[in-house]
Design a protein around this motif. Sequence first.
Motif, PDB file in Angstrom:
ATOM      1  N   ILE A 349      37.006  22.908  -0.129  1.00  0.00           N
ATOM      2  CA  ILE A 349      38.143  22.197   0.015  1.00  0.00           C
ATOM      3  C   ILE A 349      37.741  20.679   0.019  1.00  0.00           C
ATOM      4  O   ILE A 349      38.167  19.863  -0.740  1.00  0.00           O
ATOM      5  CB  ILE A 349      38.951  22.219   1.421  1.00  0.00           C
ATOM      6  CG1 ILE A 349      39.899  23.421   1.134  1.00  0.00           C
ATOM      7  CG2 ILE A 349      39.599  21.132   1.798  1.00  0.00           C
ATOM      8  CD1 ILE A 349      40.285  24.122   2.515  1.00  0.00           C
ATOM      9  N   ALA A 350      36.484  20.501   0.611  1.00  0.00           N
ATOM     10  CA  ALA A 350      35.697  19.267   0.592  1.00  0.00           C
ATOM     11  C   ALA A 350      35.621  18.602  -0.781  1.00  0.00           C
ATOM     12  O   ALA A 350      35.699  17.466  -1.220  1.00  0.00           O
ATOM     13  CB  ALA A 350      34.426  19.224   1.366  1.00  0.00           C
ATOM     14  N   PHE A 351      35.004  19.582  -1.656  1.00  0.00           N
ATOM     15  CA  PHE A 351      34.732  19.288  -3.041  1.00  0.00           C
ATOM     16  C   PHE A 351      35.766  19.088  -3.847  1.00  0.00           C
ATOM     17  O   PHE A 351      35.985  18.415  -4.715  1.00  0.00           O
ATOM     18  CB  PHE A 351      33.647  20.154  -3.730  1.00  0.00           C
ATOM     19  CG  PHE A 351      32.282  20.165  -2.945  1.00  0.00           C
ATOM     20  CD1 PHE A 351      31.726  19.047  -2.381  1.00  0.00           C
ATOM     21  CD2 PHE A 351      31.547  21.317  -2.518  1.00  0.00           C
ATOM     22  CE1 PHE A 351      30.573  18.642  -1.762  1.00  0.00           C
ATOM     23  CE2 PHE A 351      30.479  21.197  -1.919  1.00  0.00           C
ATOM     24  CZ  PHE A 351      29.793  20.069  -1.355  1.00  0.00           C
ATOM     25  N   ALA A 352      36.664  20.264  -3.766  1.00  0.00           N
ATOM     26  CA  ALA A 352      37.815  20.750  -4.635  1.00  0.00           C
ATOM     27  C   ALA A 352      38.835  19.370  -4.687  1.00  0.00           C
ATOM     28  O   ALA A 352      39.426  19.152  -5.469  1.00  0.00           O
ATOM     29  CB  ALA A 352      38.606  21.889  -4.407  1.00  0.00           C
ATOM     30  N   ALA A 353      38.706  18.712  -3.446  1.00  0.00           N
ATOM     31  CA  ALA A 353      39.751  17.554  -3.225  1.00  0.00           C
ATOM     32  C   ALA A 353      39.418  16.625  -4.473  1.00  0.00           C
ATOM     33  O   ALA A 353      40.548  15.904  -4.714  1.00  0.00           O
ATOM     34  CB  ALA A 353      39.441  17.171  -1.989  1.00  0.00           C
ATOM     35  N   GLN A 354      38.267  16.287  -4.564  1.00  0.00           N
ATOM     36  CA  GLN A 354      37.943  15.513  -5.710  1.00  0.00           C
ATOM     37  C   GLN A 354      38.548  15.605  -7.113  1.00  0.00           C
ATOM     38  O   GLN A 354      38.283  14.844  -7.960  1.00  0.00           O
ATOM     39  CB  GLN A 354      36.530  15.143  -5.761  1.00  0.00           C
ATOM     40  CG  GLN A 354      35.999  14.650  -4.464  1.00  0.00           C
ATOM     41  CD  GLN A 354      34.459  14.797  -4.334  1.00  0.00           C
ATOM     42  OE1 GLN A 354      33.475  14.377  -5.265  1.00  0.00           O
ATOM     43  NE2 GLN A 354      33.961  15.407  -3.003  1.00  0.00           N
ATOM     44  N   LEU A 644      38.318  16.022   5.308  1.00  0.00           N
ATOM     45  CA  LEU A 644      37.883  16.310   6.764  1.00  0.00           C
ATOM     46  C   LEU A 644      38.967  16.487   7.582  1.00  0.00           C
ATOM     47  O   LEU A 644      38.789  17.045   8.584  1.00  0.00           O
ATOM     48  CB  LEU A 644      36.861  15.314   7.207  1.00  0.00           C
ATOM     49  CG  LEU A 644      35.552  15.426   6.945  1.00  0.00           C
ATOM     50  CD1 LEU A 644      34.438  14.174   7.316  1.00  0.00           C
ATOM     51  CD2 LEU A 644      34.875  16.861   7.277  1.00  0.00           C
ATOM     52  N   VAL A 645      39.735  15.460   7.722  1.00  0.00           N
ATOM     53  CA  VAL A 645      40.973  15.404   8.572  1.00  0.00           C
ATOM     54  C   VAL A 645      41.788  16.643   8.149  1.00  0.00           C
ATOM     55  O   VAL A 645      42.024  17.409   9.335  1.00  0.00           O
ATOM     56  CB  VAL A 645      41.907  14.133   8.366  1.00  0.00           C
ATOM     57  CG1 VAL A 645      43.226  14.346   9.036  1.00  0.00           C
ATOM     58  CG2 VAL A 645      41.084  13.032   8.693  1.00  0.00           C
ATOM     59  N   LEU A 646      42.088  16.987   7.253  1.00  0.00           N
ATOM     60  CA  LEU A 646      43.086  18.119   6.873  1.00  0.00           C
ATOM     61  C   LEU A 646      42.030  19.415   7.396  1.00  0.00           C
ATOM     62  O   LEU A 646      42.619  20.599   7.965  1.00  0.00           O
ATOM     63  CB  LEU A 646      43.269  18.422   4.977  1.00  0.00           C
ATOM     64  CG  LEU A 646      44.070  17.651   4.798  1.00  0.00           C
ATOM     65  CD1 LEU A 646      44.380  17.865   3.551  1.00  0.00           C
ATOM     66  CD2 LEU A 646      45.582  17.937   5.456  1.00  0.00           C
ATOM     67  N   LEU A 647      40.977  19.535   7.047  1.00  0.00           N
ATOM     68  CA  LEU A 647      39.999  20.673   7.467  1.00  0.00           C
ATOM     69  C   LEU A 647      39.876  21.030   9.036  1.00  0.00           C
ATOM     70  O   LEU A 647      40.161  22.064   9.463  1.00  0.00           O
ATOM     71  CB  LEU A 647      38.693  20.445   6.994  1.00  0.00           C
ATOM     72  CG  LEU A 647      38.234  21.085   5.757  1.00  0.00           C
ATOM     73  CD1 LEU A 647      36.742  20.664   5.536  1.00  0.00           C
ATOM     74  CD2 LEU A 647      38.159  22.365   5.732  1.00  0.00           C
ATOM     75  N   GLY A 648      39.950  19.707   9.711  1.00  0.00           N
ATOM     76  CA  GLY A 648      39.873  19.558  11.121  1.00  0.00           C
ATOM     77  C   GLY A 648      41.321  20.374  11.627  1.00  0.00           C
ATOM     78  O   GLY A 648      41.149  21.116  12.523  1.00  0.00           O
ATOM     79  N   LEU A 649      42.402  19.919  10.875  1.00  0.00           N
ATOM     80  CA  LEU A 649      43.614  20.670  11.069  1.00  0.00           C
ATOM     81  C   LEU A 649      43.603  21.908  11.155  1.00  0.00           C
ATOM     82  O   LEU A 649      44.016  22.979  11.886  1.00  0.00           O
ATOM     83  CB  LEU A 649      44.849  19.982  10.610  1.00  0.00           C
ATOM     84  CG  LEU A 649      45.164  18.408  11.050  1.00  0.00           C
ATOM     85  CD1 LEU A 649      46.161  17.902  10.015  1.00  0.00           C
ATOM     86  CD2 LEU A 649      45.806  18.384  12.349  1.00  0.00           C
ATOM     87  N   GLY A 650      43.327  22.438   9.900  1.00  0.00           N
ATOM     88  CA  GLY A 650      43.171  23.756   9.467  1.00  0.00           C
ATOM     89  C   GLY A 650      42.113  24.678  10.476  1.00  0.00           C
ATOM     90  O   GLY A 650      42.721  25.646  10.848  1.00  0.00           O
ATOM     91  N   LEU A 651      41.074  24.093  10.624  1.00  0.00           N
ATOM     92  CA  LEU A 651      40.165  24.955  11.691  1.00  0.00           C
ATOM     93  C   LEU A 651      40.718  24.920  13.045  1.00  0.00           C
ATOM     94  O   LEU A 651      40.441  25.847  13.772  1.00  0.00           O
ATOM     95  CB  LEU A 651      38.813  24.031  11.686  1.00  0.00           C
ATOM     96  CG  LEU A 651      37.816  24.328  10.242  1.00  0.00           C
ATOM     97  CD1 LEU A 651      36.754  23.394  10.376  1.00  0.00           C
ATOM     98  CD2 LEU A 651      37.477  25.584  10.036  1.00  0.00           C
TER      99      LEU A 651
END
Lengths: 777, 191
Positions: A349-354, A644-651
């Motif tokens: 997700i961190a990479f694909a966002a780009q 990172l924010v989205l991941l935080g929410l997901g995690l």
Amino acid sequence: MNTSGAHRPSWAWSWGGVILLCAVICGWLLTHGARFDTRVTALLPDTHQSELVGRANHQLGAQFEDRFVLLLSADSLNDTAARLAGLLNQSPAVASLQWRPDDFESGDIVKALGPYRYRLMAPDWQDDVDAGQLENIEQQALKGLFMPDGLDQHPIRDPYGLLNHWLTYQLPSLFKTHHNLVTVTSEEGQEYAVLIGTLHGNPFDQGTQAQLDASLATFNDQFPRATLLRSGMIFHASEGARQARREMSTFGLSALMGLLIMLWLVFRSPKTMASLLLPLVTGGLFALTVTLLIFGRLHLLTIAFGTSLIGIAIDYAIHMQCARAAEQHHFSLSRLLPGLALGLASSVIAFAAQALTPLPGLRQMAIFAAAGLIGAWITVVVWLPRIRMKNTPHAARLADRLWAPFSRLQGRLRAPAALGLAALALILIVSRLGTDDSLRLLNTSSPDLLGDEQQVQRLLHRDTGTRYLLLTAQTADLWLDAADQLHPLLSSLKKEGHLGGFELLSDHVPTMVHQDDNLERTRTLYQQNLATLYTRAGLPETLVQQADRTLISPPYLTLDHWLATGPGKSDQRLWIGPADPTEPQGAVAGIISLTGKADASAIKALQAADRNDPHLRLVDRVADISSVLGQLRRQIAWWVGGALVLLGLGLSLRYRRRTWRVMAPAAGAVLLVLSLYSLLGVPLNLFHQLALLLVIGLGLDAGIFITEHPTAHHAWLAITLSTLSSLLAFGLLAFSATPVLHYIGLTTLLGLLSVWLLVPLVQPRQPTSPQGSITHE
Amino acid sequence: MNHFFRLLPLLTASGLLLGTLGLSATAQADPVSMSAIEQQLSRQAHVEGTFVQKRWLHDMQTTLTSHGHYEFDRGEQVRWTLTSPVQETMTLDDTGMTRNGKPVKDDPGGVARLIMQLLDGDLGALQERFTIALSGTTGHWQARLTPRSDSMKRYLERIDLAGGDQLDTLAMHLANEDRLDIRLDQTQSDS
């Protein structure tokens, strides 16, 4: 034994089929037209206009790539130059060398330009004719007739020497040719012999580089006191390659040795070690195939950065093998799978966002890295458990031993303190962190070579096409009109000292209107003076009629014709022709090159001209590249922050109140590195940030794994090993002399050490340390 | 770099300079040799005189005639002045050429250098650019210079020099059948 789907043999066979297919597709694409891109402009957003800019850049740069220039100063210049020329002529790298005046032969100019001469008149004579002051022209004509000065000064064809005078005006002499050398003299009065070589091969070819280097080294040995100034892509490419080779052999070798020793110490099994590298290979192959299928070409920066991001891939393998080594026959893939899956998802997700950004370069890197991670992950999950492993009691013992310091660090950093530190770091970063997007980042040439390059270009009044105006028009003649209208602006900028100089094609090929005006002036000159001239020369006046006949309907000099002549050849680099190669009858484009300096007011005036005319564009390659670097840097920062924010929410869906412990190593490491840079005054650049991606990927994996298995000794062993392997692979680069590698290395070094320390610090203190390494949550 | 086209004036200059060599009269009956000429070249320090220059235009069957005077200080400077029907002074020294005081940067044939070599008695260097055929005797000799390079051959067919005690005539035969004939009359020389 678990019965999870991934463990079924059919999955392993299918994945084997996919990898085989990738190898076939990849091989076919690479041998059938897939190409590697090195142009920085390929990273720019893809628009029609920038494709034209790309072609203009390529055209301006071609000479710089295929050729090289040497300026030589020495005590006995002629003999030394002859020796140097001899050495270069013997070199297989050099296809041809120009250094004698005869080598610059430009064909039969009279034949090529003679018919047009009546429509070509140098500005000083235009003024004289307009003012009716013909004495000076007459005097020069007489000299030319008696002491034939230059080209074809014939009493009937060209009694005034129009052609010769026009050419002299067109091509102000920069070079001296006495002593049978072509020389230039610096402002300090130093005389240099000019040697221009054309390469036999590609300037990036190592063989070509080595051959040319050898010739110049021999020369330097024989003439240690001679000064040689070098200009040309090959010297820069050669220096960059030499440095890269030197560093590859020191850093690459020590990293590989270190990695192998480390893995051997832990696992003591070549098979296990090979199994750790297998995901890297399959991941790389998968990424290459996917990227080539989507983009059709591969940017070299993609490989450079993408490969480093795939470095995270070794993580999965290490976690898996550490768990297997530690748990041995108790190992269960299903227990490990959630952590592995989340680790993959977070990184992807961190990479694909780009991939969603408008910058093609960044998209390509994102897809390459994401595909690589997915490929490596699948290999780890479906293949690795099927590879039978020897018992490795040593790894288990090591995991236990490492657990002791880990447990001592546990829980030392609680949420409020962490939050406070994070706030402090943010204040520091926002208030103090600078940025750097300058082109110097991409530079691998030594100051010596850059100095040579600048001096050569200044002496030869040439540039490598870093700043120019790109002009389009419907036809070549309209183009010349438009270019001609820029003349007053450019010459006033030059006169006021804002601009070093410019090359305008319309100065060499006058517009049809100007050519008509010139013909009128020539007629006036003949009418008012030719009879007198003949009388003074002792020629019969009856010749006037013959001479007048040449003025009846002389042809126009066209741009195409000029570019095909000897003197016009060097202007070819300024003419692009059809703006869209698929439409040969469509609009045409050409370049107005700007040489030397251009100060702020020149740039401002040219930018205003650019804004006011949709067909005119100011291209500043240095500024463009800087802005690409800056744009990439900002885009990455925003997307990664958002991810990172989205991941935080997901995690948080899975980890709830423990989410901060999962995120803390990655986020904390980023804050720590950035605060350090703020304090040390290191300006942040794109390459620092790309390295931070690696830190984030590894940090998230570590956070997820330790939170999934808070008491598993093997998890901490795996985190330690993957940190160490990445440090060996990338951290060592901090000591590199290549700027890009140094930035990546330094950031990785600091970031990964932070991750490694933060992982235990933010974990809750376990009440009792369980015996042994087999744990169940 | 595309402006190496000013061939004629320089070749003219070279002819003039050859003319000012002031070959001293050592009337010998032996066949002339390079070394004999080289020896002669190194004798006189200062030479001056007048010249008549005729430009023959083949297609017009017309001659343009001009006059002037020359001066030569060995190893230092050559001065060639056209006085009629138009004024023009050409100088050549170690730093290059000037016309009416303005420097001329082009020396397409490298002629200036060749001339200096010639003046120093270095005929071997002239042979780098021309094939030289000598005939006659030291007292009455002819030299035929044929250019070696194609670029020079495009304009120039050959240069014929003839002299006895000194260089008397120079004839440049151009590729288009035009010709430049120069006749020199030495009025003064100092050893």
